[in-house]
Design an enzyme around this catalytic site. Sequence first.
Site, PDB file in Angstrom:
ATOM      1  N   VAL A 267       0.826  -1.205   0.000  1.00 61.16           N
ATOM      2  CA  VAL A 267       0.000   0.000   0.000  1.00 61.16           C
ATOM      3  C   VAL A 267       0.864   1.260   0.000  1.00 61.16           C
ATOM      4  O   VAL A 267       0.577   2.229  -0.710  1.00 61.16           O
ATOM      5  CB  VAL A 267      -0.960  -0.005   1.210  1.00 61.16           C
ATOM      6  CG1 VAL A 267      -1.868   1.199   1.153  1.00 61.16           C
ATOM      7  CG2 VAL A 267      -1.786  -1.278   1.226  1.00 61.16           C
TER       8      VAL A 267
ATOM      9  N   ILE B 131     -13.936   1.660  -0.299  1.00 58.35           N
ATOM     10  CA  ILE B 131     -15.321   2.093  -0.036  1.00 58.35           C
ATOM     11  C   ILE B 131     -15.305   3.135   1.091  1.00 58.35           C
ATOM     12  O   ILE B 131     -14.806   2.844   2.176  1.00 58.35           O
ATOM     13  CB  ILE B 131     -16.222   0.919   0.404  1.00 58.35           C
ATOM     14  CG1 ILE B 131     -16.118  -0.260  -0.561  1.00 58.35           C
ATOM     15  CG2 ILE B 131     -17.660   1.368   0.555  1.00 58.35           C
ATOM     16  CD1 ILE B 131     -16.936  -1.476  -0.138  1.00 58.35           C
TER      17      ILE B 131
ATOM     18  N   GLU C 249      -2.903 -10.495   4.478  1.00 60.49           N
ATOM     19  CA  GLU C 249      -2.005  -9.973   5.512  1.00 60.49           C
ATOM     20  C   GLU C 249      -0.686 -10.745   5.449  1.00 60.49           C
ATOM     21  O   GLU C 249      -0.646 -11.868   4.930  1.00 60.49           O
ATOM     22  CB  GLU C 249      -2.627 -10.170   6.894  1.00 60.49           C
ATOM     23  CG  GLU C 249      -3.924  -9.429   7.100  1.00 60.49           C
ATOM     24  CD  GLU C 249      -3.768  -7.926   6.931  1.00 60.49           C
ATOM     25  OE1 GLU C 249      -3.016  -7.319   7.701  1.00 60.49           O
ATOM     26  OE2 GLU C 249      -4.394  -7.369   6.008  1.00 60.49           O
TER      27      GLU C 249
ATOM     28  N   ASP D 146      -8.857 -10.175  10.996  1.00 61.26           N
ATOM     29  CA  ASP D 146      -8.869  -8.920  10.245  1.00 61.26           C
ATOM     30  C   ASP D 146     -10.303  -8.377  10.129  1.00 61.26           C
ATOM     31  O   ASP D 146     -10.553  -7.194  10.319  1.00 61.26           O
ATOM     32  CB  ASP D 146      -8.266  -9.183   8.845  1.00 61.26           C
ATOM     33  CG  ASP D 146      -8.271  -7.952   7.978  1.00 61.26           C
ATOM     34  OD1 ASP D 146      -7.361  -7.123   8.123  1.00 61.26           O
ATOM     35  OD2 ASP D 146      -9.200  -7.805   7.161  1.00 61.26           O
TER      36      ASP D 146
ATOM     37  N   LYS E 234     -11.880  -4.787  11.735  1.00 58.53           N
ATOM     38  CA  LYS E 234     -12.575  -3.758  10.939  1.00 58.53           C
ATOM     39  C   LYS E 234     -13.984  -3.534  11.494  1.00 58.53           C
ATOM     40  O   LYS E 234     -14.482  -2.412  11.531  1.00 58.53           O
ATOM     41  CB  LYS E 234     -12.645  -4.194   9.474  1.00 58.53           C
ATOM     42  CG  LYS E 234     -11.281  -4.178   8.791  1.00 58.53           C
ATOM     43  CD  LYS E 234     -11.313  -4.897   7.470  1.00 58.53           C
ATOM     44  CE  LYS E 234      -9.981  -4.838   6.755  1.00 58.53           C
ATOM     45  NZ  LYS E 234      -9.872  -5.800   5.661  1.00 58.53           N
TER      46      LYS E 234
HETATM   47  N1  HSE Z   1      -5.936  -8.518   4.203  1.00 57.85           N
HETATM   48  C1  HSE Z   1      -6.921  -7.514   4.049  1.00 57.85           C
HETATM   49  C2  HSE Z   1      -8.095  -8.090   3.275  1.00 57.85           C
HETATM   50  C3  HSE Z   1      -6.344  -6.333   3.339  1.00 57.85           C
HETATM   51  O1  HSE Z   1      -7.909  -9.143   2.651  1.00 57.85           O
HETATM   52  O2  HSE Z   1      -9.173  -7.532   3.290  1.00 57.85           O
HETATM   53  C4  HSE Z   1      -7.234  -5.123   3.345  1.00 57.85           C
HETATM   54  O3  HSE Z   1      -7.492  -4.661   4.641  1.00 57.85           O
END
Ligand code: HSE
Length: 418
Positions: A17, A130, A184, A195, A199
Amino acid sequence: METNKQLTIGLFGFGVVGEGLYKVLQQTPSLKATIKKVCIKNSGKKRNAPDSLFTTDRNELLNDRDINIIVEMIDEAEAAFEIVTTAMRNGKDVVSASKKMIAENLSALLEVQLQTGRSFLYEPAACASIPVIRNLEEYYDNDLLYSIRAIVNGSTNFILTKIAEEGLDFKEALLLAQQAGFAESNPLLDVEGYDAVQKWSILLLHAYGIIENPEAILFTGIQHIHPMDAGVAKARNQQIKLVAQAQKLKNGKIAAFVLPQFVKQDDHLAFVKDEYNGVVIESSFADKQFFYGKGAGSFPTASAVLSDISALRYQYKYEYKKLYHHKPHELTNDFFLRVYVSFDQLSYIPREEFEWIEEWYVQDDRKYLAGVIAFSNLTQNNWWKENNTSLILFPEPVIEEIETRKLKKRSLELAGII
Ligand code: HSE
């Protein structure tokens, strides 16, 4: 408001990124934002940018008075927390993509924002391209927000799509997700749902004003899904997706979790394939709205960083309206779910703890049942993710009024209908 000021960036991390952002900024001179220095961990690697841009000394960025924005995109949560809080204390605005760090330190980060008055933006940390955080923050009043269902992890969605539609096996699909830069660096964080729940913890704050540690939210990933489950989904013309869900109950409390779900073809989330993410928001008067976009990868994530950087030109800050200006909502475990459970041996499943069982299927080596269970049974026990057991939610809202359902079921049984 000085909207013409030069934005001088100190960037932490030059992975998928970070490098994406570097390239994207070179293509958007109109933004008047330049990267002055990039702090990296390993100076030995060959990188696609001039050597003079890089340093391994974080203070070169944090103490540079010309740098007014720190963009933090590193993989280590503790170091990331140290960097973003020092940067704010040194008078810099910050953009971060570190979902784990943010989710695990929500209270402390709120405190530092209050103390310093700096902006701390993190749109790239949830659903990448998004603009979901800013939408939840600005557009929706939490009194009107009935539910959110979302696919928030691109890698698991990519893997599930490749298995269901191209017949790849799990390992092949994961390898492709890693090669594409979606996963990741420790892919178990994607596969086992960490993950996604990180979020979700961030989005619960902006949707409902809830501060909850991610590991206190019930979650799992796609690691237990069995080939038989995929067969069941196919036979029902449904897809299995890893879905993060939050729903407001009649008592005003919020039911929230991240679990695999069977998704019907007419569900908006069925449209979300590969590394895309999708968010379906249901609110009182708008009914359903659907947000869709790439949830992982270099440029889609960089686009969210870019948007945050450009918002800083206008001193944009999250106001955390649901937390500070409304009565924040509370999470509850007091509801029921209709689930499918597949397993190797019946003895692994506490059948007596189900409210009722609706369906059975027994093959020599693999079996399943479908029924209704209290959510608190899942929060208090691990049977549903041990012994190769797989639990998948049926496509329906959570069940609040269990007594009414029981009575209805009983009368249908008595009438010989079921
Ligand atoms: N590893 C995360 C995913 C990357 O696959 O969504 C984006 O946050």
